[in-house]
Design a protein around this motif. Sequence first.
Motif, PDB file in Angstrom:
ATOM      1  N   PRO A  56       0.808  -1.218   0.000  1.00  0.00           N
ATOM      2  CA  PRO A  56       0.000   0.000   0.000  1.00  0.00           C
ATOM      3  C   PRO A  56       0.848   1.278   0.000  1.00  0.00           C
ATOM      4  CG  PRO A  56      -0.853  -1.560   1.585  1.00  0.00           C
ATOM      5  CD  PRO A  56       0.467  -2.103   1.112  1.00  0.00           C
ATOM      6  N   GLU A  57       0.347   2.296  -0.672  1.00  0.00           N
ATOM      7  CA  GLU A  57       1.067   3.565  -0.756  1.00  0.00           C
ATOM      8  C   GLU A  57       1.294   4.161   0.620  1.00  0.00           C
ATOM      9  OE1 GLU A  57       0.760   7.875  -3.101  1.00  0.00           O
ATOM     10  OE2 GLU A  57      -0.654   6.251  -3.549  1.00  0.00           O
ATOM     11  N   ARG A  58       0.357   3.966   1.550  1.00  0.00           N
ATOM     12  CA  ARG A  58       0.526   4.533   2.892  1.00  0.00           C
ATOM     13  C   ARG A  58       1.761   3.955   3.573  1.00  0.00           C
ATOM     14  NH1 ARG A  58      -3.591   0.711   3.666  1.00  0.00           N
ATOM     15  NH2 ARG A  58      -2.953  -0.956   5.089  1.00  0.00           N
ATOM     16  N   GLU A  59       2.031   2.664   3.322  1.00  0.00           N
ATOM     17  CA  GLU A  59       3.195   2.032   3.939  1.00  0.00           C
ATOM     18  C   GLU A  59       4.484   2.568   3.320  1.00  0.00           C
ATOM     19  OE1 GLU A  59       2.946  -0.083   6.523  1.00  0.00           O
ATOM     20  OE2 GLU A  59       0.758   0.058   6.481  1.00  0.00           O
ATOM     21  N   ASN A  61       4.878   5.533   1.977  1.00  0.00           N
ATOM     22  CA  ASN A  61       5.054   6.910   2.471  1.00  0.00           C
ATOM     23  C   ASN A  61       5.609   6.921   3.888  1.00  0.00           C
ATOM     24  OD1 ASN A  61       4.096   8.021   0.077  1.00  0.00           O
ATOM     25  ND2 ASN A  61       1.986   8.172   0.814  1.00  0.00           N
ATOM     26  N   GLU A  62       5.114   6.009   4.733  1.00  0.00           N
ATOM     27  CA  GLU A  62       5.614   5.935   6.105  1.00  0.00           C
ATOM     28  C   GLU A  62       7.084   5.528   6.131  1.00  0.00           C
ATOM     29  OE1 GLU A  62       3.182   3.576   8.687  1.00  0.00           O
ATOM     30  OE2 GLU A  62       1.339   4.662   8.184  1.00  0.00           O
ATOM     31  N   GLN A  65       9.118   8.626   5.123  1.00  0.00           N
ATOM     32  CA  GLN A  65       9.115   9.640   6.177  1.00  0.00           C
ATOM     33  C   GLN A  65      10.002   9.229   7.348  1.00  0.00           C
ATOM     34  OE1 GLN A  65       4.930   9.997   7.004  1.00  0.00           O
ATOM     35  NE2 GLN A  65       4.475  10.878   4.995  1.00  0.00           N
ATOM     36  N   LYS A 170       1.378  -0.151  16.101  1.00  0.00           N
ATOM     37  CA  LYS A 170       0.852  -0.212  14.733  1.00  0.00           C
ATOM     38  C   LYS A 170       0.295  -1.603  14.457  1.00  0.00           C
ATOM     39  CE  LYS A 170       2.316   0.553   9.919  1.00  0.00           C
ATOM     40  NZ  LYS A 170       3.448   0.952   9.026  1.00  0.00           N
ATOM     41  N   ASP A 195      -6.914  -3.286  -0.949  1.00  0.00           N
ATOM     42  CA  ASP A 195      -6.246  -2.110  -0.387  1.00  0.00           C
ATOM     43  C   ASP A 195      -7.264  -1.037   0.000  1.00  0.00           C
ATOM     44  OD1 ASP A 195      -4.315  -0.305   0.398  1.00  0.00           O
ATOM     45  OD2 ASP A 195      -3.740   0.258  -1.632  1.00  0.00           O
ATOM     46  N   LYS A 196      -8.183  -0.731  -0.901  1.00  0.00           N
ATOM     47  CA  LYS A 196      -9.188   0.291  -0.637  1.00  0.00           C
ATOM     48  C   LYS A 196     -10.113  -0.119   0.516  1.00  0.00           C
ATOM     49  CE  LYS A 196      -9.296   1.989  -5.409  1.00  0.00           C
ATOM     50  NZ  LYS A 196     -10.081   2.009  -6.677  1.00  0.00           N
ATOM     51  N   GLN A 199      -8.204   0.142   3.808  1.00  0.00           N
ATOM     52  CA  GLN A 199      -7.995   1.536   4.165  1.00  0.00           C
ATOM     53  C   GLN A 199      -9.265   2.145   4.744  1.00  0.00           C
ATOM     54  OE1 GLN A 199      -4.896   3.316   3.912  1.00  0.00           O
ATOM     55  NE2 GLN A 199      -6.133   4.485   5.356  1.00  0.00           N
ATOM     56  N   ASP A 203      -9.580   3.818   8.368  1.00  0.00           N
ATOM     57  CA  ASP A 203     -10.089   5.190   8.500  1.00  0.00           C
ATOM     58  C   ASP A 203     -11.277   5.270   9.453  1.00  0.00           C
ATOM     59  OD1 ASP A 203      -8.162   6.039   6.708  1.00  0.00           O
ATOM     60  OD2 ASP A 203      -9.521   6.115   4.982  1.00  0.00           O
TER      61      ASP A 203
END
Length: 270
Positions: A56-59, A61-62, A65, A170, A195-196, A199, A203
């Motif tokens: 996933p894109e969130r992973e 990005n984390e 960062q 997490k 994935d969606k 998510q 959320d």
Amino acid sequence: MNIQEKDQKLRTYISELESLAVAFSSGVDSTFLLKTAHEVLGDRVIAVTAKSCSFPERELNEAMQFCEREGIRHFIVDSEELDIEGFSSNPKNRCYLCKHELFEKVAEVAAEHGIKEIAEGSNLDDNGDYRPGLIAVAELGVHSPLRYAELNKEEIRELSRGLGLDTWNKQSFACLSSRFVYGETISKEKLSMVDKAEQLLLDLGFSQVRVRIHGTIARIEVLPDQIAQLITEPKKSVITAEFHRIGFTYVTLDLDGYRMGSMNLTLNKE
């Protein structure tokens, strides 16, 4: 050994390595391993993250960062599992195929930057489940420092909290391909659906989720004490409507709740 002795065993093991490339997914285990390795080895450690449609894109990005914040050299490689021959048919050795490809690419990055050793973040608890990816780890000579130090997931969470890592609580994560029953074709479209859907649940405040996919049936796993929240309005209607929009024909709830490796229950391991 107590947890402090295990932590020292880990640090001693890492200190004996000349330099290290950590396969970094931004999960609980690999974040703790990378943080510890960076404390021990400094700029002799790098992080390598594989980018693919099952990650996933969130992973991603984390991961970016974290490395930026910690001052760790970070390299992102394309490792598209669906391009691996036989992977999309989802055989029982799917994880072996994936990990072998991944660690070969990590090795290429490591060699390019003069890094001598490679490590991954499996922990002691992984010894008790069906983990064909660990065969690739052994074949390619990849280090498993957390298993060597006999650290389990809860101990890693405790030590992570002591280090001030946000990942200490997490949710546990595995690649999205693990949501498919063995033998069912894995596709970019279905990976995106999973994935969606996951998510959305995150959320909505669910702390540990899996959306297992069986054809166009979604089987939702959440922690047992959160099952009541999932079937209570208005969340229930929001979830079902959104899952249908994503592409699932049926939306179901697993009354056993979340558990690691539930797809492995279908395997004959003999």
